[in-house]
Design a protein around this motif. Structure first.
Motif, PDB file in Angstrom:
ATOM      1  N   ASN A  21     -35.759 -48.310   9.102  1.00 21.48           N
ATOM      2  CA  ASN A  21     -36.975 -47.789   8.462  1.00 21.48           C
ATOM      3  C   ASN A  21     -38.053 -48.859   8.277  1.00 21.48           C
ATOM      4  N   PHE A  22     -38.035 -49.886   9.134  1.00 15.53           N
ATOM      5  CA  PHE A  22     -39.036 -50.968   9.102  1.00 15.53           C
ATOM      6  C   PHE A  22     -39.090 -51.657   7.737  1.00 15.53           C
ATOM      7  N   GLN A  23     -37.949 -51.727   7.065  1.00 11.78           N
ATOM      8  CA  GLN A  23     -37.953 -52.381   5.753  1.00 11.78           C
ATOM      9  C   GLN A  23     -38.056 -53.902   5.880  1.00 11.78           C
ATOM     10  N   THR A  24     -37.662 -54.442   7.016  1.00  7.82           N
ATOM     11  CA  THR A  24     -37.769 -55.874   7.256  1.00  7.82           C
ATOM     12  C   THR A  24     -38.609 -56.110   8.513  1.00  7.82           C
ATOM     13  N   THR A  25     -39.091 -57.325   8.642  1.00  6.01           N
ATOM     14  CA  THR A  25     -39.877 -57.685   9.826  1.00  6.01           C
ATOM     15  C   THR A  25     -38.949 -57.845  11.025  1.00  6.01           C
ATOM     16  N   LEU A  26     -39.223 -57.097  12.075  1.00  5.56           N
ATOM     17  CA  LEU A  26     -38.403 -57.170  13.278  1.00  5.56           C
ATOM     18  C   LEU A  26     -38.863 -58.336  14.132  1.00  5.56           C
ATOM     19  N   LYS A  27     -37.915 -59.184  14.534  1.00  2.57           N
ATOM     20  CA  LYS A  27     -38.239 -60.366  15.319  1.00  2.57           C
ATOM     21  C   LYS A  27     -37.403 -60.400  16.597  1.00  2.57           C
ATOM     22  N   ASP A  28     -37.964 -61.051  17.592  1.00  5.50           N
ATOM     23  CA  ASP A  28     -37.246 -61.270  18.838  1.00  5.50           C
ATOM     24  C   ASP A  28     -36.156 -62.315  18.593  1.00  5.50           C
ATOM     25  N   ARG A  29     -34.936 -62.010  19.014  1.00  6.13           N
ATOM     26  CA  ARG A  29     -33.831 -62.911  18.721  1.00  6.13           C
ATOM     27  C   ARG A  29     -33.901 -64.204  19.522  1.00  6.13           C
ATOM     28  N   GLU A  30     -34.509 -64.159  20.686  1.00  6.37           N
ATOM     29  CA  GLU A  30     -34.585 -65.362  21.515  1.00  6.37           C
ATOM     30  C   GLU A  30     -35.678 -66.304  21.043  1.00  6.37           C
ATOM     31  N   THR A  31     -36.856 -65.763  20.769  1.00  7.11           N
ATOM     32  CA  THR A  31     -38.001 -66.606  20.389  1.00  7.11           C
ATOM     33  C   THR A  31     -38.212 -66.687  18.884  1.00  7.11           C
ATOM     34  N   GLY A  32     -37.709 -65.716  18.126  1.00  4.26           N
ATOM     35  CA  GLY A  32     -37.934 -65.691  16.687  1.00  4.26           C
ATOM     36  C   GLY A  32     -39.302 -65.208  16.282  1.00  4.26           C
ATOM     37  N   LEU A  33     -40.068 -64.637  17.242  1.00  4.38           N
ATOM     38  CA  LEU A  33     -41.418 -64.162  16.947  1.00  4.38           C
ATOM     39  C   LEU A  33     -41.389 -62.715  16.485  1.00  4.38           C
ATOM     40  N   PRO A  34     -42.254 -62.338  15.549  1.00  3.67           N
ATOM     41  CA  PRO A  34     -42.374 -60.919  15.202  1.00  3.67           C
ATOM     42  C   PRO A  34     -42.798 -60.103  16.418  1.00  3.67           C
ATOM     43  N   ILE A  35     -42.286 -58.888  16.536  1.00  2.00           N
ATOM     44  CA  ILE A  35     -42.552 -58.068  17.716  1.00  2.00           C
ATOM     45  C   ILE A  35     -43.991 -57.562  17.694  1.00  2.00           C
ATOM     46  N   LEU A  36     -44.367 -56.911  18.797  1.00  2.00           N
ATOM     47  CA  LEU A  36     -45.766 -56.502  18.975  1.00  2.00           C
ATOM     48  C   LEU A  36     -46.253 -55.581  17.866  1.00  2.00           C
ATOM     49  N   ILE A  37     -45.383 -54.754  17.325  1.00  2.83           N
ATOM     50  CA  ILE A  37     -45.823 -53.760  16.339  1.00  2.83           C
ATOM     51  C   ILE A  37     -46.341 -54.418  15.068  1.00  2.83           C
ATOM     52  N   HIS A  38     -45.946 -55.662  14.806  1.00  2.20           N
ATOM     53  CA  HIS A  38     -46.399 -56.367  13.603  1.00  2.20           C
ATOM     54  C   HIS A  38     -47.651 -57.205  13.854  1.00  2.20           C
ATOM     55  N   GLN A  39     -48.071 -57.349  15.092  1.00  2.20           N
ATOM     56  CA  GLN A  39     -49.196 -58.218  15.410  1.00  2.20           C
ATOM     57  C   GLN A  39     -50.506 -57.420  15.402  1.00  2.20           C
ATOM     58  N   PRO A  40     -51.604 -58.013  14.932  1.00  6.86           N
ATOM     59  CA  PRO A  40     -52.882 -57.280  14.837  1.00  6.86           C
ATOM     60  C   PRO A  40     -53.443 -56.952  16.217  1.00  6.86           C
ATOM     61  N   ILE A  41     -54.189 -55.847  16.275  1.00  6.86           N
ATOM     62  CA  ILE A  41     -54.733 -55.327  17.531  1.00  6.86           C
ATOM     63  C   ILE A  41     -56.257 -55.416  17.506  1.00  6.86           C
ATOM     64  N   VAL A  42     -56.815 -55.710  18.670  1.00  5.71           N
ATOM     65  CA  VAL A  42     -58.260 -55.607  18.889  1.00  5.71           C
ATOM     66  C   VAL A  42     -58.474 -54.706  20.095  1.00  5.71           C
ATOM     67  N   MET A  43     -59.234 -53.628  19.906  1.00  2.83           N
ATOM     68  CA  MET A  43     -59.530 -52.711  21.000  1.00  2.83           C
ATOM     69  C   MET A  43     -60.965 -52.971  21.452  1.00  2.83           C
ATOM     70  N   ILE A  44     -61.131 -53.312  22.731  1.00  5.73           N
ATOM     71  CA  ILE A  44     -62.444 -53.617  23.288  1.00  5.73           C
ATOM     72  C   ILE A  44     -62.790 -52.551  24.322  1.00  5.73           C
ATOM     73  N   PRO A  45     -63.761 -51.686  24.061  1.00  5.64           N
ATOM     74  CA  PRO A  45     -64.154 -50.677  25.053  1.00  5.64           C
ATOM     75  C   PRO A  45     -64.886 -51.313  26.229  1.00  5.64           C
ATOM     76  N   ILE A  46     -64.745 -50.683  27.388  1.00  2.70           N
ATOM     77  CA  ILE A  46     -65.406 -51.166  28.605  1.00  2.70           C
ATOM     78  C   ILE A  46     -66.368 -50.079  29.071  1.00  2.70           C
ATOM     79  N   PRO A  47     -67.638 -50.146  28.696  1.00  2.38           N
ATOM     80  CA  PRO A  47     -68.599 -49.144  29.166  1.00  2.38           C
ATOM     81  C   PRO A  47     -68.851 -49.320  30.661  1.00  2.38           C
ATOM     82  N   ASN A  48     -68.693 -48.246  31.397  1.00  3.84           N
ATOM     83  CA  ASN A  48     -68.867 -48.316  32.849  1.00  3.84           C
ATOM     84  C   ASN A  48     -69.465 -46.998  33.333  1.00  3.84           C
ATOM     85  N   LEU A  49     -70.741 -46.850  33.097  1.00  7.36           N
ATOM     86  CA  LEU A  49     -71.445 -45.616  33.453  1.00  7.36           C
ATOM     87  C   LEU A  49     -71.848 -45.663  34.917  1.00  7.36           C
ATOM     88  N   ILE A  50     -71.465 -44.652  35.668  1.00  5.68           N
ATOM     89  CA  ILE A  50     -71.809 -44.587  37.092  1.00  5.68           C
ATOM     90  C   ILE A  50     -72.501 -43.258  37.366  1.00  5.68           C
TER      91      ILE A  50
END
Length: 469
Positions: free
Chosen positions: A350-379
């Motif tokens: 239930n996501f009660q703890t921070t999920l980390k990769d066992r090999e690297t020890g890094l938090p997985i993608l779901i815990h990392q902040p996101i930036v969405m950049i739109p690409i306007p391409n009007l043709i």
């Protein structure tokens, strides 16, 4: 003044005609608008670069790696990947470069590659929690081909560590392990980062998280059977086309031989030429032998033939290299997006703890902040007025993109992901060609379908973009 002009050979000085004056005026305005916009973009970009330069000057221990940001890039509809890469190289890469952060780029040329990558990452995380054997995308793809065995990972080979003999560790003790600086941070939202270039990449990223976290660990049997049927149909079509082309080639060769026989009467000898076919057959071909007087011409032809053969070998080698590097796209494990009917897997707790990769020890993608950049391409021809306006106002887009990337680097505007954030970059879809959208709806494309999210998943996400209602 008149004597001066006469001395240089200009007896009369007069203004150009009205038409030329109008042309010079319009051209100068158009050129000045482009130059002004370029200068503003340069100053805006430099302003944000100056804000992140201090981060690159921070000290980093010799056994630590800098923070890594993952960048997902997808091409806009009915266009090439180079269009998206221009946005990356102009507005995103300079900020990351001068900040001193590491980054990894995942690009796609076909729909589903980013979703497959993210979903496989999440499935391997769940398997590592359950101590199950992990699978890469090649192993997953091998299941879709009937009769093929699953590819086994090669055993690691010990290699000579050159760091013991050169570099900073020549006279210093080699550290036992090297980890990322994100491993020592207590707050998972201050680790890593994800940049999605394009609305399509953002949709696939969110869908891949849901598929990997809520879907089955292994590919369902019905998905495998359906994919095999589709691949079998495509293989049959490709075989038919190759056989047709090969028979046409043989007909052309025989026709050329008949014309040669009628043109000149020269002794002949039989040789065999291999023709590449799916059946691996040999086609018999008669060739003429050149007279002794044309030995030099024959030598030139042999040389040109060798050059053509080497060029063909290089082309085939390049094709093989492209085939080996082909992007892997797996079918969705969750064909029906009924997320509410699926219970959360036990291993996620239930996501009660921070999920980390066992090999690297890094938090997985779901815990990392996101930036969405739109690409306007009007043709389109009818959209030329809007395209001209956008061309002269790229500085506003540069300010928006560079600002969001800078916030991700500085980690100063992180907030919780809300349901309205599923519509990030929705204005980009207004630029998509209507014919392409109609084809996507007919083929049930994941890009044109509505982006659906499960509350249990998107509540764990963090985002940098401004809040959308």
């Amino acid at each position: 003044m008149s004597t001066f002009f006469k001395s240089i050979g200009l007896s009369k000085v007069k203004l150009p005609s009205k038409k030329w004056l109008a042309f010079y005026t319009v051209s100068s305005f158009a050129l000045s608008g482009v130059i002004y916009d370029k200068q503003q973009q340069k100053s805006i970009r430099q302003n944000y670069i100056d804000q992140v330069k201090d981060i690159s000057n921070e000290k980093l221990e010799i056994n630590q790696l800098p923070r890594k940001i993952k960048v997902f890039i997808a091409p806009p509809p009915s266009d090439y990947l180079e269009t998206s890469l221009k946005f990356w190289s102009r507005y995103v890469k300079p900020i990351l470069y001068y900040s001193g952060l590491d980054y990894e780029i995942i690009v796609e040329n076909q729909q589903g590659v980013i979703r497959s990558y993210v979903a496989n990452e999440m499935r391997n995380l769940r398997k590592s929690i359950l101590d199950l054997p992990l699978k890469n995308l090649e192993e997953e793809q091998a299941q879709l081909k009937e009769g093929n065995e699953i590819i086994k990972k090669p055993e690691p080979v010990e290699r000579l560590d050159m760091r013991k003999y050169m570099g900073i560790f020549y006279k210093m003790e080699l550290p036992d392990e090297i980890k990322s600086e994100d491993c020592v941070k207590n707050e998972p939202e201050l680790t890593g980062g994800v940049i999605c270039l394009g609305r399509g990449a953002f949709k696939e990223y969110i869908t891949g998280l849901h598929e990997g976290l809520l879907g089955p660990l292994d590919m369902p049997k019905e998905v495998i059977d359906k994919a095999r049927e589709i691949s079998k149909i495509e293989n049959d079509k490709s075989k038919d086309t190759t056989l047709q082309t090969s028979t046409e080639m043989v007909k052309d060769i025989t026709n050329e031989e008949k014309t040669n026989e009628t043109m000149m009467d020269i002794p002949k000898e039989e040789t065999f030429i291999e023709t590449i076919q799916d059946s691996n057959t040999l086609v018999k071909n008669e060739t003429t032998e050149l007279p002794s007087g044309d030995a030099s011409a024959g030598a030139n032809e042999d040389a040109s033939a060798n050059e053509d053969a080497s060029a063909n070998e290089d082309a085939s080698a390049n094709e093989d290299a492209r085939a080996n590097d082909k992007e892997i796209c797996l079918p969705s494990f969750l064909p029906e997006k009924s997320y509410n009917e699926i219970s959360l897997p036990i291993e996620l707790n239930n996501f009660q703890t921070t999920l980390k990769d066992r090999e690297t020890g890094l938090p997985i993608l779901i815990h990392q902040p996101i930036v969405m950049i739109p690409i306007p391409n009007l043709i389109g021809f009818l959209n030329i007025p809007k395209r001209i306006y956008r061309f002269y106002n790229k500085r506003y887009m540069c300010d928006s993109i560079c600002g969001d990337v800078t916030h991700l680097v500085k980690q100063d505007t992180i907030r919780r992901f809300e349901k309205g954030d599923l519509q990030l970059g929705l204005e980009e879809e207004l630029d998509w060609p209507s014919r392409w959208v109609q084809k996507g709806q007919d083929r049930n494309s994941e890009w044109v379908n509505e982006l659906i999210g499960d509350k249990r998943v998107y509540e764990q996400l963090k985002v940098i973009n401004e809040k959308r209602e």
